[in-house]
Structures are given as C-alpha cells and as structure tokens.
Design a protein around this motif. Structure first.
Motif, PDB file in Angstrom:
ATOM      1  N   LEU A  19       0.860  -1.177   0.000  1.00 15.53           N
ATOM      2  CA  LEU A  19       0.000   0.000   0.000  1.00 15.53           C
ATOM      3  C   LEU A  19       0.901   1.234   0.000  1.00 15.53           C
ATOM      4  O   LEU A  19       1.862   1.315   0.776  1.00 15.53           O
ATOM      5  CB  LEU A  19      -0.885  -0.019   1.253  1.00 15.53           C
ATOM      6  CG  LEU A  19      -1.957   1.052   1.381  1.00 15.53           C
ATOM      7  CD1 LEU A  19      -2.996   0.931   0.265  1.00 15.53           C
ATOM      8  CD2 LEU A  19      -2.651   0.925   2.738  1.00 15.53           C
ATOM      9  N   ARG A  20       0.581   2.193  -0.877  1.00 15.61           N
ATOM     10  CA  ARG A  20       1.413   3.395  -0.987  1.00 15.61           C
ATOM     11  C   ARG A  20       0.513   4.636  -1.024  1.00 15.61           C
ATOM     12  O   ARG A  20      -0.625   4.577  -1.492  1.00 15.61           O
ATOM     13  CB  ARG A  20       2.246   3.365  -2.267  1.00 15.61           C
ATOM     14  CG  ARG A  20       3.159   2.183  -2.374  1.00 15.61           C
ATOM     15  CD  ARG A  20       4.124   2.307  -3.548  1.00 15.61           C
ATOM     16  NE  ARG A  20       3.529   2.708  -4.789  1.00 15.61           N
ATOM     17  CZ  ARG A  20       3.359   1.914  -5.848  1.00 15.61           C
ATOM     18  NH1 ARG A  20       3.756   0.666  -5.810  1.00 15.61           N
ATOM     19  NH2 ARG A  20       2.825   2.372  -6.957  1.00 15.61           N
ATOM     20  N   CYS A  21       1.101   5.756  -0.556  1.00 17.46           N
ATOM     21  CA  CYS A  21       0.366   7.021  -0.578  1.00 17.46           C
ATOM     22  C   CYS A  21       1.373   8.159  -0.523  1.00 17.46           C
ATOM     23  O   CYS A  21       2.380   8.076   0.186  1.00 17.46           O
ATOM     24  CB  CYS A  21      -0.575   7.098   0.625  1.00 17.46           C
ATOM     25  SG  CYS A  21      -1.707   8.500   0.605  1.00 17.46           S
ATOM     26  N   ARG A  22       1.092   9.217  -1.266  1.00 19.90           N
ATOM     27  CA  ARG A  22       1.925  10.428  -1.172  1.00 19.90           C
ATOM     28  C   ARG A  22       1.648  11.097   0.174  1.00 19.90           C
ATOM     29  O   ARG A  22       0.508  11.095   0.652  1.00 19.90           O
ATOM     30  CB  ARG A  22       1.603  11.384  -2.311  1.00 19.90           C
ATOM     31  CG  ARG A  22       2.014  10.885  -3.685  1.00 19.90           C
ATOM     32  CD  ARG A  22       1.863  11.984  -4.755  1.00 19.90           C
ATOM     33  NE  ARG A  22       0.788  12.904  -4.515  1.00 19.90           N
ATOM     34  CZ  ARG A  22      -0.468  12.749  -4.968  1.00 19.90           C
ATOM     35  NH1 ARG A  22      -0.790  11.701  -5.705  1.00 19.90           N
ATOM     36  NH2 ARG A  22      -1.395  13.641  -4.698  1.00 19.90           N
ATOM     37  N   PRO A  23       2.653  11.717   0.780  1.00 21.29           N
ATOM     38  CA  PRO A  23       2.457  12.337   2.106  1.00 21.29           C
ATOM     39  C   PRO A  23       1.428  13.455   2.114  1.00 21.29           C
ATOM     40  O   PRO A  23       0.731  13.633   3.115  1.00 21.29           O
ATOM     41  CB  PRO A  23       3.844  12.845   2.494  1.00 21.29           C
ATOM     42  CG  PRO A  23       4.733  12.614   1.348  1.00 21.29           C
ATOM     43  CD  PRO A  23       4.025  11.788   0.327  1.00 21.29           C
ATOM     44  N   GLY A  53      -1.553  -5.194  -9.666  1.00 21.53           N
ATOM     45  CA  GLY A  53      -1.401  -6.527  -9.079  1.00 21.53           C
ATOM     46  C   GLY A  53      -1.906  -6.506  -7.648  1.00 21.53           C
ATOM     47  O   GLY A  53      -3.023  -6.074  -7.398  1.00 21.53           O
ATOM     48  N   ASP A  54      -1.081  -6.932  -6.707  1.00 18.18           N
ATOM     49  CA  ASP A  54      -1.504  -6.909  -5.308  1.00 18.18           C
ATOM     50  C   ASP A  54      -1.052  -5.636  -4.589  1.00 18.18           C
ATOM     51  O   ASP A  54      -1.154  -5.525  -3.390  1.00 18.18           O
ATOM     52  CB  ASP A  54      -1.008  -8.154  -4.572  1.00 18.18           C
ATOM     53  CG  ASP A  54       0.501  -8.212  -4.486  1.00 18.18           C
ATOM     54  OD1 ASP A  54       1.174  -7.432  -5.186  1.00 18.18           O
ATOM     55  OD2 ASP A  54       1.013  -9.039  -3.709  1.00 18.18           O
ATOM     56  N   VAL A  99      -9.394   1.001  -2.621  1.00 16.63           N
ATOM     57  CA  VAL A  99      -8.189   0.212  -2.368  1.00 16.63           C
ATOM     58  C   VAL A  99      -8.012  -0.090  -0.883  1.00 16.63           C
ATOM     59  O   VAL A  99      -7.207  -0.959  -0.526  1.00 16.63           O
ATOM     60  CB  VAL A  99      -6.918   0.892  -2.929  1.00 16.63           C
ATOM     61  CG1 VAL A  99      -7.006   1.001  -4.445  1.00 16.63           C
ATOM     62  CG2 VAL A  99      -6.673   2.246  -2.295  1.00 16.63           C
ATOM     63  N   ALA A 100      -8.758   0.604  -0.031  1.00 19.65           N
ATOM     64  CA  ALA A 100      -8.699   0.378   1.422  1.00 19.65           C
ATOM     65  C   ALA A 100      -9.753   1.268   2.066  1.00 19.65           C
ATOM     66  O   ALA A 100     -10.441   2.031   1.385  1.00 19.65           O
ATOM     67  CB  ALA A 100      -7.315   0.718   1.974  1.00 19.65           C
ATOM     68  N   TYR A 169       4.706  -2.615   5.045  1.00 18.41           N
ATOM     69  CA  TYR A 169       3.472  -2.826   4.280  1.00 18.41           C
ATOM     70  C   TYR A 169       2.978  -1.537   3.634  1.00 18.41           C
ATOM     71  O   TYR A 169       2.545  -1.536   2.488  1.00 18.41           O
ATOM     72  CB  TYR A 169       2.389  -3.379   5.213  1.00 18.41           C
ATOM     73  CG  TYR A 169       1.157  -3.868   4.499  1.00 18.41           C
ATOM     74  CD1 TYR A 169       1.060  -5.194   4.102  1.00 18.41           C
ATOM     75  CD2 TYR A 169       0.095  -3.019   4.221  1.00 18.41           C
ATOM     76  CE1 TYR A 169      -0.058  -5.659   3.439  1.00 18.41           C
ATOM     77  CE2 TYR A 169      -1.028  -3.461   3.550  1.00 18.41           C
ATOM     78  CZ  TYR A 169      -1.101  -4.788   3.167  1.00 18.41           C
ATOM     79  OH  TYR A 169      -2.201  -5.238   2.506  1.00 18.41           O
ATOM     80  N   PHE A 170       3.033  -0.433   4.380  1.00 11.42           N
ATOM     81  CA  PHE A 170       2.437   0.837   3.956  1.00 11.42           C
ATOM     82  C   PHE A 170       3.548   1.867   3.795  1.00 11.42           C
ATOM     83  O   PHE A 170       4.218   2.232   4.751  1.00 11.42           O
ATOM     84  CB  PHE A 170       1.413   1.279   4.994  1.00 11.42           C
ATOM     85  CG  PHE A 170       0.599   2.485   4.612  1.00 11.42           C
ATOM     86  CD1 PHE A 170       0.491   2.931   3.307  1.00 11.42           C
ATOM     87  CD2 PHE A 170      -0.100   3.171   5.586  1.00 11.42           C
ATOM     88  CE1 PHE A 170      -0.271   4.038   2.972  1.00 11.42           C
ATOM     89  CE2 PHE A 170      -0.875   4.280   5.275  1.00 11.42           C
ATOM     90  CZ  PHE A 170      -0.953   4.711   3.964  1.00 11.42           C
ATOM     91  N   TYR A 171       3.724   2.369   2.572  1.00 13.09           N
ATOM     92  CA  TYR A 171       4.790   3.292   2.223  1.00 13.09           C
ATOM     93  C   TYR A 171       4.196   4.663   1.962  1.00 13.09           C
ATOM     94  O   TYR A 171       3.410   4.835   1.028  1.00 13.09           O
ATOM     95  CB  TYR A 171       5.494   2.749   0.982  1.00 13.09           C
ATOM     96  CG  TYR A 171       6.635   3.558   0.442  1.00 13.09           C
ATOM     97  CD1 TYR A 171       7.805   3.745   1.167  1.00 13.09           C
ATOM     98  CD2 TYR A 171       6.565   4.100  -0.838  1.00 13.09           C
ATOM     99  CE1 TYR A 171       8.865   4.461   0.639  1.00 13.09           C
ATOM    100  CE2 TYR A 171       7.627   4.814  -1.379  1.00 13.09           C
ATOM    101  CZ  TYR A 171       8.773   4.990  -0.625  1.00 13.09           C
ATOM    102  OH  TYR A 171       9.815   5.694  -1.146  1.00 13.09           O
TER     103      TYR A 171
END
Length: 176
Positions: A19-23, A53-54, A99-100, A169-171
C-alpha cells in the motif's frame, strides 16, 4: 522522465510495500479525519486509488459522512448500506477503485470485534486501516507503526500487518 525516476526510487526504497500514498494526500486525509471526529468520536473514509497486481496506491479519501450524513452520529461508525451506490458512482466518475478504508479509534489502533465481523468491503484482499487516538497525533512516518493495518482474507479471517510490519506494508513517500 519523472515517472521513471519515481519507479526506480520506489523499487529500491519500497520493493515489497503493498500500500502506498503520497504524504500530502495522507496528511490531508488524516487531518480531515481528526477534524470530523472532533477528538471525541470515530470518523472514517474509503480510500480510492488504483491497483497494480496486489499493490495499491491511495489517491483520494471519500469520507463516510459525505456519503451517509448519519455515519458518525453515534460516536462509532455506522454506515448505511444504502450509501454504497454513491461510492460506486464516485469510483465510476474517477476511474479509481476502493483500495482500502480507514477509520479512527479512541485508543490504540486494535481491530474491534465489530471491525472484524463487519468489513467495509467484504472481499478478500480488502485493507482496513485504523488510526489511534481519534487521529490526534501527527501523521508522520514514525507514527505509522501505531496505525493498525488489517487485510481481509475472507470468511471472517484477517491478517494483521500492524506494528513493525506496518512500515514494510504501507509506504508514505513523495515517491509513492
């Protein structure tokens, strides 16, 4: 060129993050959850973005009480299923997917029995995030280890990616 640089940096810095997100997106969403909860009640949002993908990338928060005006009335989240069509319409308009989801808790970010028994999206692979202390703390990277991260496996089972696993897991980065 920027896209290639971003992918190259991400491949080194976050090779296995799911899981990724910009700050800027994460901070604005965190602060809005804090504001909506007022320090005394839960607040929450669906997180829209895209999947590769995942792996998932968060682009936008869609707040529960914007879809269901009474979702926060009792102090805990009670989301009316009749509000889902508005969420699906938002997805159709943006081209993004859920996505979440994220919601706040009054204390630690542990999943409650209600959270376990009632996933916001009851599909295997759905991710639920829980922010502790009604999001009163700062949304900085060091605080990510305090965010609860739970992945729904289906049939009432969840995988816990919280604690030390959270940072793997989360970036949250400008390179997300």
């Amino acid at each position: 060129m920027t896209s290639w640089i971003r992918r190259a940096i991400r491949a080194v810095a976050a090779p296995d993050h799911r899981l990724r997100c910009r700050p800027d997106v994460w901070q604005a969403g965190w602060e809005e959850l804090r504001r909506r909860g007022g320090g005394h009640r839960e607040s929450g949002a669906f997180l829209l973005g895209w999947k590769d993908g995942d792996r998932r990338v968060i682009e936008q928060f869609v707040y529960y009480d914007d879809l269901d005006p009474h979702a926060l009335d009792t102090g805990i989240i009670t989301f009316d299923g009749g509000a889902y069509p508005a969420l699906w319409e938002r997805c159709r308009q943006t081209g993004w997917k859920v996505v979440a989801d994220v919601h706040t808790h009054p204390g630690p970010a542990r999943q409650s029995g209600l959270d376990r028994d009632h996933p916001m999206i009851a599909r295997s692979g759905h991710v639920g995030l829980i922010i502790p202390d009604f999001a009163q703390g700062p949304p900085i990277r060091q605080e990510m280890a305090n965010v609860g991260i739970y992945e729904y496996l289906g049939a009432g089972e969840w995988s816990n990616h919280s604690g030390r696993d959270a940072l793997r897991y989360f970036y949250v980065s400008r390179w997300a």
